[in-house]
Design an enzyme around this catalytic site. Structure first.
Site, PDB file in Angstrom:
ATOM      1  N   HIS A   1      -2.930 -11.978   5.246  1.00  0.00           N
ATOM      2  CA  HIS A   1      -1.805 -11.300   4.021  1.00  0.00           C
ATOM      3  C   HIS A   1      -0.315 -11.149   4.565  1.00  0.00           C
ATOM      4  O   HIS A   1       0.339 -10.490   4.749  1.00  0.00           O
ATOM      5  CB  HIS A   1      -2.498  -9.419   5.608  1.00  0.00           C
ATOM      6  N   ASP A  36       3.066 -10.312   5.004  1.00  0.00           N
ATOM      7  CA  ASP A  36       3.120  -9.123   3.810  1.00  0.00           C
ATOM      8  C   ASP A  36       4.392  -9.458   2.806  1.00  0.00           C
ATOM      9  O   ASP A  36       3.539 -11.018   1.833  1.00  0.00           O
ATOM     10  CB  ASP A  36       2.928  -8.041   3.747  1.00  0.00           C
ATOM     11  N   ASP A  37       5.170  -9.355   2.850  1.00  0.00           N
ATOM     12  CA  ASP A  37       6.135 -10.381   1.751  1.00  0.00           C
ATOM     13  C   ASP A  37       7.604 -10.396   2.767  1.00  0.00           C
ATOM     14  O   ASP A  37       8.463  -9.531   2.473  1.00  0.00           O
ATOM     15  CB  ASP A  37       6.438  -8.809   0.810  1.00  0.00           C
ATOM     16  N   GLU A  50      -2.301   2.254   2.857  1.00  0.00           N
ATOM     17  CA  GLU A  50      -1.298   2.061   3.667  1.00  0.00           C
ATOM     18  C   GLU A  50      -0.673   3.260   3.261  1.00  0.00           C
ATOM     19  O   GLU A  50       0.401   3.804   4.180  1.00  0.00           O
ATOM     20  CB  GLU A  50      -0.399   0.426   2.186  1.00  0.00           C
ATOM     21  N   HIS A 103      -6.373  -3.867  -0.453  1.00  0.00           N
ATOM     22  CA  HIS A 103      -4.977  -2.516   0.311  1.00  0.00           C
ATOM     23  C   HIS A 103      -5.911  -1.687   0.002  1.00  0.00           C
ATOM     24  O   HIS A 103      -6.041  -0.782  -0.842  1.00  0.00           O
ATOM     25  CB  HIS A 103      -3.833  -2.691  -0.441  1.00  0.00           C
ATOM     26  N   HIS A 135       1.858 -12.338   0.494  1.00  0.00           N
ATOM     27  CA  HIS A 135       1.901 -12.430  -1.065  1.00  0.00           C
ATOM     28  C   HIS A 135       2.636 -13.296  -1.453  1.00  0.00           C
ATOM     29  O   HIS A 135       3.944 -13.414  -1.054  1.00  0.00           O
ATOM     30  CB  HIS A 135       2.566 -10.910  -1.668  1.00  0.00           C
TER      31      HIS A 135
END
Ligand SMILES: [Zn+2]
Length: 343
Positions: free
Chosen positions: A19, A280-281, A202, A199, A21
């Site tokens: 996961h 994630d980011d 969340e 996704h 990005h």
């Protein structure tokens, strides 16, 4: 603080990142470098000002900055350099496999040809494999708050190159954009041989996870933590072997929880669901993958428990049996050399 011995063990533990990005790995320094290279005017007072803005205060200020900075990505080389910068960090943190998300609709809206995006990302993953030994796959994500028609168009545009892609995902602002909107888009992606992830759960309710599982037929759920609110759904997820790709530091930074100990990870693990840890980011959320494992260690997760989560990630990766066997062997070797810490 996590002891240096545990932190080192976490960083050498073979793990898959499922996961991530790629646009969320853009560090301020690289953003400025690319802006200068491409003569893109950034609306900031300079690098220091931009660094400060990475300390955003809520989801909207994060997304505003995130989409603004995507403008600096113009050429195939930019996408290649972004992937390589991420993989060099991932390598230091023990990643042996990375399944990388990207948002093709946003790049196409920015006037970039879809082939330029794909060529650059693929070149980065090939070089990354040579340099760092990390195997990669690419998962374009549907930006769910853009029109469904735009999602259909991007899957059509990607279809001729489906063999170079690993899967299709669904990301961006969740609430108000339920997965069921994208049933046809995901059915088409399945027809062209893509793995499916989304996704869900969340910020959105467990019902969205249920839709991702039943309507989109996803093989993994990204985040998915609110599944904990629905016992029947948890059973289905567990029975189907659907892993959840959790991102603790992201949940904290975006205020999904106020404190990491509010995350229901242990309850999900106890219900038999396969939980994995991801970043994630990472450029925006204060840490790459091993930093997320560190955060769990600080919460009280033991090294054997963290090792189980890493092993889960190797089982949940979309790789063939030979590659999985190789990764699991590397993991066993690591466990052998760290056996004193794993008792
Ligand atoms: Zn995400």
């Amino acid at each position: 603080m996590v002891s240096p011995i545990i932190s080192d063990a976490i960083r050498t533990m073979p793990k898959a990142e499922l996961h991530l990005h790629i646009e969320g790995t853009l560090e301020p320094e690289l953003a400025y470098e690319l802006a200068e290279r491409n003569k893109v005017e950034l609306p900031f007072a300079g690098l220091e000002d931009l660094r400060q803005r990475y300390h955003f205060t809520n989801l909207q200020s994060f997304l505003d900055l995130y989409y603004e900075l995507m403008n600096v990505l113009r050429t195939a080389d930019d996408f290649k350099d972004l992937v390589l910068a991420y993989l060099s960090k991932a390598h230091e943190q023990g990643v042996v496999r990375s399944e990388i998300f990207f948002d093709p609709q946003v790049h196409v809206e920015n006037g970039i040809d879809i082939d330029t995006v794909l060529d650059g990302l693929l070149a980065g993953t090939l070089l990354g494999r040579e340099r760092y030994g990390i195997s990669c796959g690419l998962i374009p994500c549907i930006v769910r708050d853009m029109p469904v028609q735009s999602a259909e168009e991007i899957v059509d545009a990607l279809a001729p190159r489906a063999s170079e892609l690993l899967g299709l995902g669904l990301d961006s602002a969740e609430v108000g954009y339920p997965p069921e909107l994208f049933g046809d888009v995901f059915a088409r992606a399945r027809e062209i041989g893509l793995h499916l992830v989304a996704h869900a759960g969340e910020e959105g309710p467990a019902e969205y996870v249920s839709q991702a599982v039943h309507d989109l037929k996803v093989e993994r759920v990204d985040h998915g933590i609110r599944s904990v609110e629905d016992a029947e759904l948890l059973n289905t997820i567990q029975e189907r072997g659907i892993a959840l790709t959790c991102c603790p530091l992201s949940n904290l930074k975006l205020k999904v929880v106020n404190d990491l100990d509010e995350l229901p990870l242990q309850r999900l693990i106890d219900s038999g669901v396969s939980i994995t840890v991801n970043s994630d980011d990472p450029a925006y959320f204060g840490g790459y993958i091993a930093d997320n494992y560190d955060a769990l260690a600080e919460l009280g997760f033991t090294l054997p428990q963290l090792a189980q989560l890493a092993e889960n990630s190797l089982h949940a990766a979309f790789v063939d049996d030979d590659e999985r066997d190789g990764m699991l062997k590397a993991f066993s070797l690591w466990a052998q050399t760290h056996k004193d810490l794993l008792v």
